[in-house]
Each structure stands twice: as structure tokens, then as C-alpha cells.
Write a protein that holds these residues in place. Structure first.
Motif, PDB file in Angstrom:
ATOM      1  N   SER A   1       4.360   6.939  14.031  1.00  0.00           N
ATOM      2  CA  SER A   1       3.143   7.782  14.238  1.00  0.00           C
ATOM      3  C   SER A   1       2.281   8.102  13.282  1.00  0.00           C
ATOM      4  N   LEU A   2       2.922   8.273  11.914  1.00  0.00           N
ATOM      5  CA  LEU A   2       2.520   8.620  10.741  1.00  0.00           C
ATOM      6  C   LEU A   2       1.473   7.585  10.177  1.00  0.00           C
TER       7      LEU A   2
ATOM      8  N   VAL B   1       3.979  -4.209   7.862  1.00  0.00           N
ATOM      9  CA  VAL B   1       5.366  -3.651   7.815  1.00  0.00           C
ATOM     10  C   VAL B   1       5.493  -2.376   7.358  1.00  0.00           C
ATOM     11  N   ALA B   2       6.180  -1.457   8.139  1.00  0.00           N
ATOM     12  CA  ALA B   2       6.351   0.024   7.813  1.00  0.00           C
ATOM     13  C   ALA B   2       7.840   0.315   7.895  1.00  0.00           C
ATOM     14  N   PRO B   3       8.567   0.943   7.014  1.00  0.00           N
ATOM     15  CA  PRO B   3       9.906   1.325   6.946  1.00  0.00           C
ATOM     16  C   PRO B   3      10.053   2.675   7.907  1.00  0.00           C
ATOM     17  N   ILE B   4      11.138   2.761   8.393  1.00  0.00           N
ATOM     18  CA  ILE B   4      11.737   3.920   9.347  1.00  0.00           C
ATOM     19  C   ILE B   4      13.076   4.253   9.036  1.00  0.00           C
ATOM     20  N   ARG B   5      13.131   5.683   9.170  1.00  0.00           N
ATOM     21  CA  ARG B   5      14.537   6.071   8.888  1.00  0.00           C
ATOM     22  C   ARG B   5      14.948   7.345   9.839  1.00  0.00           C
ATOM     23  N   GLY B   6      16.254   7.248  10.321  1.00  0.00           N
ATOM     24  CA  GLY B   6      16.570   8.600  11.004  1.00  0.00           C
ATOM     25  C   GLY B   6      18.071   8.559  11.147  1.00  0.00           C
ATOM     26  N   LYS B   7      18.601   9.284  12.079  1.00  0.00           N
ATOM     27  CA  LYS B   7      19.967   9.626  12.248  1.00  0.00           C
ATOM     28  C   LYS B   7      20.516   8.916  13.232  1.00  0.00           C
ATOM     29  N   GLY B   8      21.787   8.119  13.353  1.00  0.00           N
ATOM     30  CA  GLY B   8      22.305   7.696  14.310  1.00  0.00           C
ATOM     31  C   GLY B   8      23.655   8.694  14.591  1.00  0.00           C
ATOM     32  N   LEU B   9      24.335   8.153  15.252  1.00  0.00           N
ATOM     33  CA  LEU B   9      25.705   8.945  15.650  1.00  0.00           C
ATOM     34  C   LEU B   9      26.663   9.729  14.587  1.00  0.00           C
ATOM     35  N   TRP B  10      26.685   8.904  13.608  1.00  0.00           N
ATOM     36  CA  TRP B  10      27.676   9.128  12.499  1.00  0.00           C
ATOM     37  C   TRP B  10      26.968   9.478  11.121  1.00  0.00           C
TER      38      TRP B  10
ATOM     39  N   GLY C   1       6.929  20.468   2.656  1.00  0.00           N
ATOM     40  CA  GLY C   1       5.484  20.907   2.868  1.00  0.00           C
ATOM     41  C   GLY C   1       4.487  19.878   1.741  1.00  0.00           C
ATOM     42  N   LYS C   2       5.193  19.173   1.138  1.00  0.00           N
ATOM     43  CA  LYS C   2       4.414  18.361   0.021  1.00  0.00           C
ATOM     44  C   LYS C   2       3.990  16.901   0.838  1.00  0.00           C
ATOM     45  N   VAL C   3       2.977  16.194   0.119  1.00  0.00           N
ATOM     46  CA  VAL C   3       2.509  15.070   0.924  1.00  0.00           C
ATOM     47  C   VAL C   3       3.357  14.175   1.005  1.00  0.00           C
ATOM     48  N   ARG C   4       3.811  13.507   1.890  1.00  0.00           N
ATOM     49  CA  ARG C   4       4.631  12.432   2.053  1.00  0.00           C
ATOM     50  C   ARG C   4       3.964  10.974   1.693  1.00  0.00           C
ATOM     51  N   LYS C   5       4.646  10.257   0.810  1.00  0.00           N
ATOM     52  CA  LYS C   5       4.048   8.820   0.389  1.00  0.00           C
ATOM     53  C   LYS C   5       4.680   7.880   1.405  1.00  0.00           C
ATOM     54  N   LEU C   6       3.714   7.180   2.083  1.00  0.00           N
ATOM     55  CA  LEU C   6       4.159   6.172   3.278  1.00  0.00           C
ATOM     56  C   LEU C   6       3.818   4.941   2.672  1.00  0.00           C
TER      57      LEU C   6
ATOM     58  N   LEU D   1       0.877  -1.221   0.101  1.00  0.00           N
ATOM     59  CA  LEU D   1      -0.008   0.084   0.048  1.00  0.00           C
ATOM     60  C   LEU D   1       0.778   1.240   0.146  1.00  0.00           C
ATOM     61  N   VAL D   2       0.258   2.448  -0.401  1.00  0.00           N
ATOM     62  CA  VAL D   2       0.955   3.519  -0.500  1.00  0.00           C
ATOM     63  C   VAL D   2      -0.033   4.487   0.108  1.00  0.00           C
ATOM     64  N   LEU D   3       0.208   5.079   1.216  1.00  0.00           N
ATOM     65  CA  LEU D   3      -0.674   6.064   1.940  1.00  0.00           C
ATOM     66  C   LEU D   3      -0.203   7.353   1.743  1.00  0.00           C
ATOM     67  N   GLU D   4      -1.098   8.130   1.148  1.00  0.00           N
ATOM     68  CA  GLU D   4      -0.948   9.638   0.801  1.00  0.00           C
ATOM     69  C   GLU D   4      -2.013  10.405   1.395  1.00  0.00           C
ATOM     70  N   GLY D   5      -1.753  11.146   2.626  1.00  0.00           N
ATOM     71  CA  GLY D   5      -2.930  11.689   3.502  1.00  0.00           C
ATOM     72  C   GLY D   5      -3.933  10.596   3.695  1.00  0.00           C
ATOM     73  N   ASN D   6      -5.297  10.965   3.037  1.00  0.00           N
ATOM     74  CA  ASN D   6      -6.300   9.958   3.194  1.00  0.00           C
ATOM     75  C   ASN D   6      -6.463   8.931   2.107  1.00  0.00           C
ATOM     76  N   LYS D   7      -5.591   9.084   1.163  1.00  0.00           N
ATOM     77  CA  LYS D   7      -5.861   8.409   0.084  1.00  0.00           C
ATOM     78  C   LYS D   7      -4.825   7.229   0.285  1.00  0.00           C
ATOM     79  N   ILE D   8      -5.451   5.814  -0.321  1.00  0.00           N
ATOM     80  CA  ILE D   8      -4.647   4.639  -0.131  1.00  0.00           C
ATOM     81  C   ILE D   8      -4.555   4.062  -1.475  1.00  0.00           C
ATOM     82  N   SER D   9      -3.473   3.829  -1.853  1.00  0.00           N
ATOM     83  CA  SER D   9      -3.602   3.170  -3.289  1.00  0.00           C
ATOM     84  C   SER D   9      -2.586   1.926  -3.064  1.00  0.00           C
ATOM     85  N   GLU D  10      -2.841   0.967  -4.186  1.00  0.00           N
ATOM     86  CA  GLU D  10      -1.875  -0.239  -3.955  1.00  0.00           C
ATOM     87  C   GLU D  10      -0.764   0.195  -5.302  1.00  0.00           C
TER      88      GLU D  10
END
Lengths: 215, 248
Positions: free
Chosen positions: B237-238, B130-139, B111-116, B83-92
Motif C-alpha cells: 500500500s506504501l 518489483v517491490a520487497p515485502i516483509r512480515g510475520k508468519g507463525l514462527w 517516526g523516521k522516513v522509510r526508504k522504499l 529506485l528509492v522512494l523517500e516520502g515524495n522524493k525519488i532517487s536512483e
């Protein structure tokens, strides 16, 4: 008469003991601090440096008569960076799993002072064969210390070696832990690498007093 | 001894030629190896997603993916919907797993819509999200995949990193850390999203308390651990609105 002349053999063996890059020249300390919390990482780093330093020394030595002295450090940096990036790219394409383990080390290899130090001190003034031996010798000397530090830090810090629980399980309280032994979490932090290196230097100098400088 | 290699002209020439040679060598190598590298990365994403939902070849203590040869087929077998969630829209979309999370996070900042992307998998009659996540570590960057059930209880997690310190922060991709997340709740009974915090000294080293929204941290890897907490909180949380809709 062995395979190597005495002078050449000294290039290989000197850095292992009396002219060790870490304990005597105090080079390459940064990476010795950074990656020795685990034995496996130490071994991987030692092998990577062996490869890069051996090859890099030969390349610099072959180029030694055409490198302009004013920009020689930049040239050295570019040679080592190019070598490392080529290896990294090839591994990514053909040995992806391995490249993932090694990617962390790429930056550390490029900035390793031992590599620049050997280029500058030896490869620029010697032929390729001797430069190769010097590179291998120094890389092994570096690797031996790295592996020794990694061994003690992983054993005392995590109670494991190469990931195997050699002292028992700290949570299930088996093996040594059953009689009250605890891992020393302090061993995992970088300052302890410096202290372990310091102890190694101490041992080395107390066994060979000629290494002690006069004040 | 006057050396011709000392003159300014020679130095300039040398620098120009060297940059040209090295630059084209690396550019050539990079572009010719790119397809192979991209393919490796694509397979790895499939392996990561499958790993998070428990399709892997773990032995007693090591994390192992399904082999690269079967990854494609296993992915088709277990992942029922992408699935791809864009705001309230759900597509496959069949290629939702190729969505670049980093790019989408940048989009959201502009400020654009994030595809989840969200992958719905099925294994032994159980449904995994299953959802992907991404962030910052130390390096550098850290990322991962978290699989949840319909109540946002973690069923499996996979973390990876670009350049965390070996032996310390790099251990977020070790079994003993990733397995701690299994069974942890992300949301309270009342439906408030709490996330999971990687915490030092939480008096729960074996992680028996699954509703404390905490897992035990790795010694010497505080900043990497904080990065893991942050990316879980921020990115998962998204997906809360989707899960709340699911229950209605």
C-alpha cells in the motif's frame, strides 16, 4: 564373527525395533509431530539427527570423565547447540541452498529429546565407539518411524510423495481422483501424526506381545 | 566414590572454561565465514527479484532461480532502474536492492522516513515494478518480492520464510502457491487499494477469478497465510502514491 561383537551389534539393532526411541521410549515426539507432513522433510530431519546424534554422542562420551555432574545437562545442551550451529554456519557459507532447507530444523534438532536422552542415558557412561553405535542406532530407529509417518501423511494428505503426484492430479481430476477419491486434509494437521504413531505402536505391540506392559 | 568433578570449584572452572572455548570458537567461525555468507545473501536477493519478474529456470512444477553464477549479469541486464522512494522524493541507487527492509520498517515505527526500494525491470518489452515485502508468519519472519505492472496487477511473486512448518506454512515458497498470485489485481478500477487476501474456502481453488483480491489458502497454514495477506497489504500500500503518479 562379524565386524561387531554381539553386544555392540545390539546397540545398533535394538533401537530399530524393540527399544525404538519413538514407539517404545516415546521420545522425540515433538519433532515427529512438527515436520512429518512431507516425506522430504522427514528424510532431511532423519539425516540431520543421524549426524548430530552420532557425533554428539562421541563428543559427550570423550568428555564424560571431566563433565561435572551438577551441570551435565547444560554441558550436553551446549555441545549439541554448538555442533548444530557450526554445521549451520558452514552450510550457509558453502552450500547456501541446502542451508535454506535445513534452517528450519536447527531449532528442532537442538531441542530433540532423543539427543539429550541418549547423551544422558548412554554417552555419559560408555566409551566413544559404543556411544557412536548407540547414537547411530537410535537415530536410525527415530528416522525409520519419522519416514514412515511422513510417507503416510504426505500420501494420504496431499496425494504426493516427495512432491510427485503419485495418485493423479486433484484439480484436473486424473488418476484416482477421476473415480472420486479425495485427499484427506486432516492428515496434514499435527494431531494425525500422533494418531499414525499410535497405530504404529499398536502394530508393533500386537506383533511382539512381550512389549505390552502389565497393568 | 568421591569425585573431584563434584566440587563447586571444579564445576565453576569447567563452566567458565567451556563458555570461553565454545564462545570464541563460534565467534571465530562466525566472523571468518561472514563474508561468504553475506555474498550468498546478496546473490540470493538478486535471484529473488529476478524470480518475481519471471526471470527464472522454473520447470513444470518446481521453482528454480537463475544460477548463482549468472545472477549478477542477469540482474544488470533485466533491472533497468533501482529506485528509492523517500516520502515524495525519488532517487536512483545502484545498491537499492541491499536496503534492509526490516531496518526500514523499524525506522518507520520510530517516526523516521522509510526508504522504499523499487526495482524497475524490463523483459520482452514489458515493464515490471518489483517491490520487497516483509512480515510475520507463525514462527518467524516471512518476506518476499512482488512484481507488478503499472496498474498494480501482480505479474509474479516470490515468498520465503525463516522457520515456517515444513509441509504446511513452508509451502508458501512452492510454485502452486506463488503462481496463484500472478494476474491478481491489487487495486480496484477506481484506484482503491485492496491488497490480496489469502483465504480459506474462497470457492476458487484454481484461481480463475483475478479480481476477487483473494487467493486460495494452504490447508494447515492459516497463520502463515494471514501473514502473507498482511505483509502484502501493509507494504505494497506504501507504493500506491508512486503508481498513481505514474499514470498522471
Amino acid at each position: 564373527m562379524g565386524l561387531l561383537s554381539k553386544r555392540d551389534a545390539a546397540l545398533l539393532t535394538d533401537p530399530l525395533a524393540d527399544n525404538n526411541p519413538i514407539t517404545i521410549q516415546v521420545l522425540g515426539i515433538c519433532s515427529a509431530l512438527a515436520i512429518t507432513a512431507e516425506l522430504k522433510a522427514s528424510i532431511v530431519m532423519a539425516v540431520s539427527v543421524l549426524f548430530v546424534l552420532g557425533l554428539g554422542n562421541v563428543v559427550i562420551s570423550l568428555m564424560r570423565n571431566i563433565i561435572p555432574s551438577k551441570i551435565r545437562i547444560i554441558v550436553q545442551l551446549i555441545v549439541v547447540a554448538t555442533l548444530v550451529i557450526i554445521v549451520d554456519l558452514v552450510l550457509k557459507a558453502f552450500a547456501y541452498e541446502l542451508s535454506k532447507t535445513l534452517s528450519v530444523f536447527v531449532g528442532l534438532i537442538i531441542t530433540n529429546c532423543i539427543i539429550m536422552g541418549r547423551f544422558e542415558a548412554f554417552a555419559l557412561g560408555n566409551g566413544p565407539w559404543r556411544a557412536f553405535l548407540d547414537g547411530i542406532g537410535n537415530a536410525v530407529g527415530y528416522g525409520v518411524i519419522l519416514i514412515a509417518v511422513g510417507f503416510f501423511r504426505e500420501l494420504l494428505g496431499s496425494g504426493t510423495l516427495l512432491g510427485f503426484k503419485v495418485l493423479g492430479d486433484p484439480i484436473e481430476k486424473t488418476g484416482l481422483y477421476a473415480i472420486g477419491y479425495e485427499n484427506n486434509g486432516f492428515m496434514l494437521l499435527s494431531p494425525m501424526a500422533l494418531i499414525v504413531v499410535g497405530i504404529l505402536i499398536w502394530i508393533q505391540r500386537s506383533r511382539n506381545t512381550s512389549l505390552i506392559e502389565e497393568n | 566414590m568421591s569425585k573431584r568433578t563434584d566440587s563447586n570449584g571444579y564445576t565453576m572452572m569447567f563452566a567458565v572454561i567451556m563458555v570461553f572455548v565454545v564462545g570464541s570458537l563460534l565467534a571465530f567461525l562466525a566472523s571468518s565465514l561472514k563474508p561468504a555468507i553475506k555474498e550468498n545473501e546478496r546473490i540470493e536477493k538478486q535471484q529473488n527479484i529476478l524470480y518475481a519478474m519471471g526471470v527464472n529456470e522454473n520447470d513444470a512444477s518446481n521453482a528454480n532461480f537463475v544460477s548463482t553464477k549468472v545472477a549478477g549479469a542477469e540482474f544488470k541486464k533485466y533491472i533497468k532502474k533501482q529506485l528509492v522512494l523517500e516520502g515524495n522524493k525519488i532517487s536512483e541507487s545502484q545498491d537499492a536492492y541491499l536496503i534492509d527492509v526490516k531496518k526500514q520498517q523499524a525506522n518507520a515505527k520510530d517516526g523516521k522516513v522509510r526508504k522504499l526500494p523499487l526495482f524497475v525491470g524490463e523483459k520482452e518489452g514489458k515493464t515490471f515494478y518489483v517491490a520487497p515485502i516483509r512480515g510475520k508468519g507463525l514462527w518467524d519472519a516471512i518476506w518476499g518480492y512482488v512484481s507488478m505492472d503499472e496498474n498494480m496487477v501482480v505479474q509474479g511473486a516470490y515468498f520465503d520464510h525463516k522457520g515456517e512448518t515444513p509441509g504446511l506454512g513452508a509451502n508458501i515458497k512452492q510454485r502452486y502457491f506463488m503462481d496463484d498470485f500472478i494476474g491478481e489485481h491489487l487495486m480496484t478500477e477506481a484506484g482503491v487499494f485492496k491488497g490480496i487476501t489469502v483465504k480459506k474456502g474462497n470457492n476458487d481453488a484454481v484461481n480463475e477469478d483475478k479480481t476477487d483480491y483473494e487467493v486460495d489458502a494452504i490447508a494447515g497454514a492459516t497463520i502463515t497465510g494471514d501473514g502473507v495477506s498482511a505483509m502484502i497489504k501493509k507494504d505494497l500500500s506504501l507504493y500506491v502514491p508512486y503508481f498513481k503518479n505514474l499514470k498522471k
